[in-house]
Design a protein around this motif. Structure first.
Motif, PDB file in Angstrom:
ATOM      1  N   ASP A 159       2.863 -16.430 -30.844  1.00  0.00           N
ATOM      2  CA  ASP A 159       3.408 -17.595 -30.130  1.00  0.00           C
ATOM      3  C   ASP A 159       2.335 -18.271 -29.285  1.00  0.00           C
ATOM      4  O   ASP A 159       2.243 -19.509 -29.244  1.00  0.00           O
ATOM      5  CB  ASP A 159       4.570 -17.163 -29.229  1.00  0.00           C
ATOM      6  CG  ASP A 159       5.798 -16.721 -30.012  1.00  0.00           C
ATOM      7  OD1 ASP A 159       5.896 -17.062 -31.212  1.00  0.00           O
ATOM      8  OD2 ASP A 159       6.649 -16.018 -29.422  1.00  0.00           O
ATOM      9  N   LEU A 160       1.514 -17.473 -28.610  1.00  0.00           N
ATOM     10  CA  LEU A 160       0.444 -18.041 -27.793  1.00  0.00           C
ATOM     11  C   LEU A 160      -0.594 -18.754 -28.660  1.00  0.00           C
ATOM     12  O   LEU A 160      -1.164 -19.768 -28.247  1.00  0.00           O
ATOM     13  CB  LEU A 160      -0.222 -16.940 -26.965  1.00  0.00           C
ATOM     14  CG  LEU A 160       0.646 -16.315 -25.870  1.00  0.00           C
ATOM     15  CD1 LEU A 160      -0.080 -15.143 -25.225  1.00  0.00           C
ATOM     16  CD2 LEU A 160       1.025 -17.346 -24.819  1.00  0.00           C
ATOM     17  N   ALA A 161      -0.830 -18.228 -29.848  1.00  0.00           N
ATOM     18  CA  ALA A 161      -1.769 -18.891 -30.758  1.00  0.00           C
ATOM     19  C   ALA A 161      -1.272 -20.279 -31.125  1.00  0.00           C
ATOM     20  O   ALA A 161      -2.054 -21.236 -31.194  1.00  0.00           O
ATOM     21  CB  ALA A 161      -1.969 -18.039 -32.008  1.00  0.00           C
ATOM     22  N   ASP A 162       0.024 -20.398 -31.357  1.00  0.00           N
ATOM     23  CA  ASP A 162       0.593 -21.716 -31.666  1.00  0.00           C
ATOM     24  C   ASP A 162       0.366 -22.700 -30.526  1.00  0.00           C
ATOM     25  O   ASP A 162       0.172 -23.899 -30.746  1.00  0.00           O
ATOM     26  CB  ASP A 162       2.094 -21.596 -31.940  1.00  0.00           C
ATOM     27  CG  ASP A 162       2.394 -20.859 -33.248  1.00  0.00           C
ATOM     28  OD1 ASP A 162       1.500 -20.799 -34.112  1.00  0.00           O
ATOM     29  OD2 ASP A 162       3.525 -20.355 -33.387  1.00  0.00           O
ATOM     30  N   GLU A 163       0.360 -22.185 -29.282  1.00  0.00           N
ATOM     31  CA  GLU A 163       0.196 -23.048 -28.114  1.00  0.00           C
ATOM     32  C   GLU A 163      -1.265 -23.360 -27.796  1.00  0.00           C
ATOM     33  O   GLU A 163      -1.590 -24.466 -27.367  1.00  0.00           O
ATOM     34  CB  GLU A 163       0.827 -22.384 -26.884  1.00  0.00           C
ATOM     35  CG  GLU A 163       2.318 -22.149 -26.978  1.00  0.00           C
ATOM     36  CD  GLU A 163       2.847 -21.380 -25.787  1.00  0.00           C
ATOM     37  OE1 GLU A 163       2.108 -21.254 -24.774  1.00  0.00           O
ATOM     38  OE2 GLU A 163       3.995 -20.891 -25.848  1.00  0.00           O
ATOM     39  N   HIS A 164      -2.158 -22.397 -27.999  1.00  0.00           N
ATOM     40  CA  HIS A 164      -3.518 -22.512 -27.453  1.00  0.00           C
ATOM     41  C   HIS A 164      -4.604 -22.825 -28.486  1.00  0.00           C
ATOM     42  O   HIS A 164      -5.639 -23.386 -28.121  1.00  0.00           O
ATOM     43  CB  HIS A 164      -3.905 -21.207 -26.733  1.00  0.00           C
ATOM     44  CG  HIS A 164      -3.141 -20.973 -25.473  1.00  0.00           C
ATOM     45  ND1 HIS A 164      -3.430 -21.601 -24.291  1.00  0.00           N
ATOM     46  CD2 HIS A 164      -2.073 -20.179 -25.209  1.00  0.00           C
ATOM     47  CE1 HIS A 164      -2.600 -21.204 -23.351  1.00  0.00           C
ATOM     48  NE2 HIS A 164      -1.758 -20.344 -23.881  1.00  0.00           N
ATOM     49  N   VAL A 165      -4.415 -22.428 -29.721  1.00  0.00           N
ATOM     50  CA  VAL A 165      -5.497 -22.587 -30.698  1.00  0.00           C
ATOM     51  C   VAL A 165      -5.540 -24.021 -31.204  1.00  0.00           C
ATOM     52  O   VAL A 165      -4.541 -24.536 -31.719  1.00  0.00           O
ATOM     53  CB  VAL A 165      -5.326 -21.604 -31.870  1.00  0.00           C
ATOM     54  CG1 VAL A 165      -6.392 -21.874 -32.937  1.00  0.00           C
ATOM     55  CG2 VAL A 165      -5.408 -20.168 -31.370  1.00  0.00           C
ATOM     56  N   VAL A 166      -6.694 -24.646 -31.042  1.00  0.00           N
ATOM     57  CA  VAL A 166      -6.928 -25.976 -31.596  1.00  0.00           C
ATOM     58  C   VAL A 166      -7.702 -25.787 -32.897  1.00  0.00           C
ATOM     59  O   VAL A 166      -8.904 -25.523 -32.889  1.00  0.00           O
ATOM     60  CB  VAL A 166      -7.718 -26.867 -30.611  1.00  0.00           C
ATOM     61  CG1 VAL A 166      -7.986 -28.231 -31.234  1.00  0.00           C
ATOM     62  CG2 VAL A 166      -6.970 -27.003 -29.295  1.00  0.00           C
ATOM     63  N   ALA A 167      -7.007 -25.870 -33.999  1.00  0.00           N
ATOM     64  CA  ALA A 167      -7.608 -25.570 -35.300  1.00  0.00           C
ATOM     65  C   ALA A 167      -8.333 -26.802 -35.826  1.00  0.00           C
ATOM     66  O   ALA A 167      -7.718 -27.745 -36.328  1.00  0.00           O
ATOM     67  CB  ALA A 167      -6.523 -25.120 -36.282  1.00  0.00           C
ATOM     68  N   GLY A 190     -11.531 -21.661 -38.800  1.00  0.00           N
ATOM     69  CA  GLY A 190     -11.696 -20.421 -38.073  1.00  0.00           C
ATOM     70  C   GLY A 190     -10.508 -19.485 -38.235  1.00  0.00           C
ATOM     71  O   GLY A 190      -9.807 -19.506 -39.249  1.00  0.00           O
ATOM     72  N   HIS A 191     -10.277 -18.686 -37.219  1.00  0.00           N
ATOM     73  CA  HIS A 191      -9.214 -17.686 -37.279  1.00  0.00           C
ATOM     74  C   HIS A 191      -8.774 -17.338 -35.867  1.00  0.00           C
ATOM     75  O   HIS A 191      -9.440 -17.692 -34.892  1.00  0.00           O
ATOM     76  CB  HIS A 191      -9.730 -16.407 -37.958  1.00  0.00           C
ATOM     77  CG  HIS A 191     -10.782 -15.705 -37.163  1.00  0.00           C
ATOM     78  ND1 HIS A 191     -12.132 -16.032 -37.242  1.00  0.00           N
ATOM     79  CD2 HIS A 191     -10.703 -14.726 -36.218  1.00  0.00           C
ATOM     80  CE1 HIS A 191     -12.816 -15.277 -36.413  1.00  0.00           C
ATOM     81  NE2 HIS A 191     -11.982 -14.467 -35.774  1.00  0.00           N
ATOM     82  N   TYR A 192      -7.645 -16.660 -35.774  1.00  0.00           N
ATOM     83  CA  TYR A 192      -7.302 -16.027 -34.512  1.00  0.00           C
ATOM     84  C   TYR A 192      -6.907 -14.589 -34.788  1.00  0.00           C
ATOM     85  O   TYR A 192      -6.483 -14.241 -35.885  1.00  0.00           O
ATOM     86  CB  TYR A 192      -6.204 -16.783 -33.750  1.00  0.00           C
ATOM     87  CG  TYR A 192      -4.805 -16.687 -34.310  1.00  0.00           C
ATOM     88  CD1 TYR A 192      -3.952 -15.621 -33.985  1.00  0.00           C
ATOM     89  CD2 TYR A 192      -4.309 -17.684 -35.139  1.00  0.00           C
ATOM     90  CE1 TYR A 192      -2.666 -15.552 -34.481  1.00  0.00           C
ATOM     91  CE2 TYR A 192      -3.008 -17.623 -35.644  1.00  0.00           C
ATOM     92  CZ  TYR A 192      -2.194 -16.559 -35.311  1.00  0.00           C
ATOM     93  OH  TYR A 192      -0.913 -16.476 -35.797  1.00  0.00           O
TER      94      TYR A 192
END
Length: 202
Positions: free
Chosen positions: A102-110, A151-153
């Motif tokens: 969920d945090l990846a959906d909010e914070h990662v700028v792909a 990239g990736h998370y």
């Protein structure tokens, strides 16, 4: 900065920005983390309270003869969450993994400049149950973005029981070293920051 550096050797503005924890263990951990992370205490993220929260950002840049002539910039970052949890369970760890997504959906700028983002959850326990140890040891969760072009998370898990000098971390949870106060930080010709950052470029 060398691994032998002490907090007193840091610039005053960095030392003053690091909070003090009443929890002696976390306060000593923060002395190891302050070289690489911006640290906060009692931070609420994802609807949950974390005793210790940290952010680290790394920029890799290729350049020609002058910094203004740069190309191939890549950014990597890590979000670190730590708190006391007397008896962690596998169910709790699975819930944190979902929180990480969920945090990846909010914070990662792909985008093309994004290389990697880590979400690392650390639970400080009284003891580590066998099923928790097995789950964390076998855990690896890396998500490629646009087949890796953006990239990736990755989600990392750590459980430490400092009162009994016990610990377990998932495969890519390199921050575990900072939480094992009963062991010295491994000596190396390279600094602690470069060792932490290197995992983003593996």
């Amino acid at each position: 900065m060398s691994d032998e550096a002490t907090p007193a050797e840091l610039p005053a503005e960095i030392r003053e920005a690091v909070p003090d924890w009443e929890d002696e263990y976390l306060d000593r951990v923060s002395d190891r983390l302050m070289y690489n992370y911006d640290l906060e205490k009692d931070r609420r993220v994802g609807g949950e309270r974390w005793d210790l929260y940290g952010e680290m950002r790394v920029l890799s840049q290729k350049q020609f003869f002058h910094p203004s002539l740069s190309y191939g910039d890549h950014e990597a970052e890590e979000y670190l969450f730590a708190r006391r949890e007397a008896r962690p369970t596998v169910a709790e760890l699975e819930r944190l993994v979902e929180l990480g997504h969920d945090l990846a959906d909010e914070h990662v700028v792909a985008d093309e400049e994004h290389f990697g983002t880590d979400f690392t959850f650390v639970l400080v326990a009284d003891e580590i149950a066998d099923d928790v140890r097995e789950f964390v040891t076998d855990f690896r969760d890396r998500t490629l973005l646009k087949f890796g072009y953006h990239g990736h998370y990755e989600i990392n898990l750590v459980v430490v029981a400092p009162d009994v000098d016990d610990q377990v971390g998932s495969e890519s949870a390199h921050v575990l070293e900072a939480f094992t106060l009963w062991e010295d930080v491994s000596s190396s010709d390279e600094g602690l920051l470069s060792r932490f950052a290197k995992r983003f470029w593996q």
